[in-house]
Design an enzyme around this catalytic site. Structure first.
Site, PDB file in Angstrom:
ATOM      1  N   ARG A 115     -15.748  -4.723   0.955  1.00 56.20           N
ATOM      2  CA  ARG A 115     -16.153  -5.449   2.153  1.00 56.20           C
ATOM      3  C   ARG A 115     -14.987  -6.331   2.591  1.00 56.20           C
ATOM      4  NH1 ARG A 115     -20.964  -5.802   4.068  1.00 56.20           N
ATOM      5  NH2 ARG A 115     -20.410  -7.780   5.013  1.00 56.20           N
ATOM      6  N   ILE A 116     -15.025  -6.748   3.830  1.00 52.77           N
ATOM      7  CA  ILE A 116     -13.972  -7.634   4.334  1.00 52.77           C
ATOM      8  C   ILE A 116     -14.548  -9.040   4.441  1.00 52.77           C
ATOM      9  CG2 ILE A 116     -12.452  -8.105   6.299  1.00 52.77           C
ATOM     10  CD1 ILE A 116     -12.537  -5.031   6.824  1.00 52.77           C
TER      11      ILE A 116
ATOM     12  N   HIS B 199      -4.875  -4.676  -5.276  1.00 50.47           N
ATOM     13  CA  HIS B 199      -4.626  -3.589  -4.324  1.00 50.47           C
ATOM     14  C   HIS B 199      -3.712  -2.555  -4.987  1.00 50.47           C
ATOM     15  CE1 HIS B 199      -4.496  -1.672  -0.441  1.00 50.47           C
ATOM     16  NE2 HIS B 199      -3.192  -1.560  -0.541  1.00 50.47           N
TER      17      HIS B 199
ATOM     18  N   VAL C 237      -6.680  -8.523   5.993  1.00 47.56           N
ATOM     19  CA  VAL C 237      -6.888  -7.733   4.772  1.00 47.56           C
ATOM     20  C   VAL C 237      -5.553  -7.469   4.049  1.00 47.56           C
ATOM     21  CG1 VAL C 237      -7.610  -5.448   3.951  1.00 47.56           C
ATOM     22  CG2 VAL C 237      -8.949  -6.629   5.677  1.00 47.56           C
TER      23      VAL C 237
HETATM   24  C1  GRF Z   1      -8.994  -0.025  -7.668  1.00 50.56           C
HETATM   25  O1  GRF Z   1      -7.995   0.945  -7.572  1.00 50.56           O
HETATM   26  C2  GRF Z   1      -8.649  -1.209  -6.817  1.00 50.56           C
HETATM   27  O2  GRF Z   1      -7.290  -1.460  -6.746  1.00 50.56           O
HETATM   28  C3  GRF Z   1      -9.148  -0.789  -5.473  1.00 50.56           C
HETATM   29  O3  GRF Z   1     -10.334  -0.086  -5.730  1.00 50.56           O
HETATM   30  C4  GRF Z   1     -10.298   0.449  -7.046  1.00 50.56           C
HETATM   31  C5  GRF Z   1     -11.508  -0.087  -7.741  1.00 50.56           C
HETATM   32  O4  GRF Z   1     -11.668   0.445  -9.016  1.00 50.56           O
HETATM   33  N1  GRF Z   1      -9.266  -1.935  -4.609  1.00 50.56           N
HETATM   34  P1  GRF Z   1     -12.657  -0.211 -10.073  1.00 50.56           P
HETATM   35  O5  GRF Z   1     -14.020  -0.365  -9.387  1.00 50.56           O
HETATM   36  O6  GRF Z   1     -12.100  -1.537 -10.499  1.00 50.56           O
HETATM   37  O7  GRF Z   1     -12.720   0.782 -11.191  1.00 50.56           O
END
Ligand code: GRF
Length: 207
Positions: free
Chosen positions: A97-98, A115, A150
């Protein structure tokens, strides 16, 4: 103890890395008070339960990705578990979500995100796929504070990985994920030990 709230939407592997780091006492000055999911029935909720951490599901079905009213409910849930904007930390861990500006302003420099790219390259959706398509030779993971836009806030830690000629989105994502699991707990440890100093966009280690 720094009260921590983790916001999740899916699988929960970063959540698990954080909870494991608390369990094995790599993080000793913070405790996860609540895990909040915007989706019912996701893996992250099961992981929280396994670690005996309180959970809350605020189903956002049918709501826009950014919604100040929904944010207000999330903040109320965090606060009811002691994750306040004075000394708390909100960790976004695969949270799709943002956050609106009121949330981000209230918890300024107290919301972290992970990220799977080396920001400021490839913000937004499917960064691993876009990195591969762009032909970069190095990618990685970034832990940063949330800001209004974001994937744009001050960068706390980054780790790089090579991009191999035979990589697929899956193999590259997996290599990056291993780094996410390493540097997210590290960033939280530094925060909870009050070792992060934020000046403008720069985050440095407090001496
Ligand atoms: C991860 O790659 C994170 O960087 C991205 O979404 C993925 C989430 O994975 N934002 P998890 O739910 O922590 O396994």
């Amino acid at each position: 103890m720094v009260p921590i709230g983790v916001l999740v939407s899916g699988r929960g592997s970063n959540l698990e890395a954080i909870l494991d780091a608390v369990d094995r006492k790599y993080i000793t000055k913070g405790e996860v008070r609540v895990v909040v999911s915007n989706k019912p029935g996701v893996g992250a909720i099961e992981i929280a339960k396994k670690h005996r951490v309180p959970t809350a599901v605020l189903d956002d079905k049918g709501l826009p990705k950014m919604d100040p009213k929904y944010d207000a409910k999330t903040m109320a849930t965090l606060e009811s578990h002691g994750v306040n904007s004075r000394d708390g930390l909100v960790a976004l861990a695969g949270y799709f979500r943002i956050l609106g500006s009121q949330f981000v302003e209230k918890y300024k420099n107290r919301i972290m995100n992970v990220h799977p790219a080396l920001l400021p390259s490839f913000p937004g959706l499917e960064p691993q796929k876009r990195a591969l398509e762009h032909g970069v030779k190095v990618s990685g993971a970034t832990i940063h504070f949330a800001a209004k836009d974001v994937d744009s806030g001050p960068i706390i830690l980054q780790a790089h990985v090579p991009v191999r000629d035979d990589d697929t989105v899956d193999t590259l994502s997996e290599r990056i994920l291993r780094q996410e699991h390493r540097i997210y707990p590290e960033a939280i440890r530094l925060f909870t030990e009050r070792k992060l100093k934020v000046e403008g966009r720069r985050v440095t280690l407090a001496t």
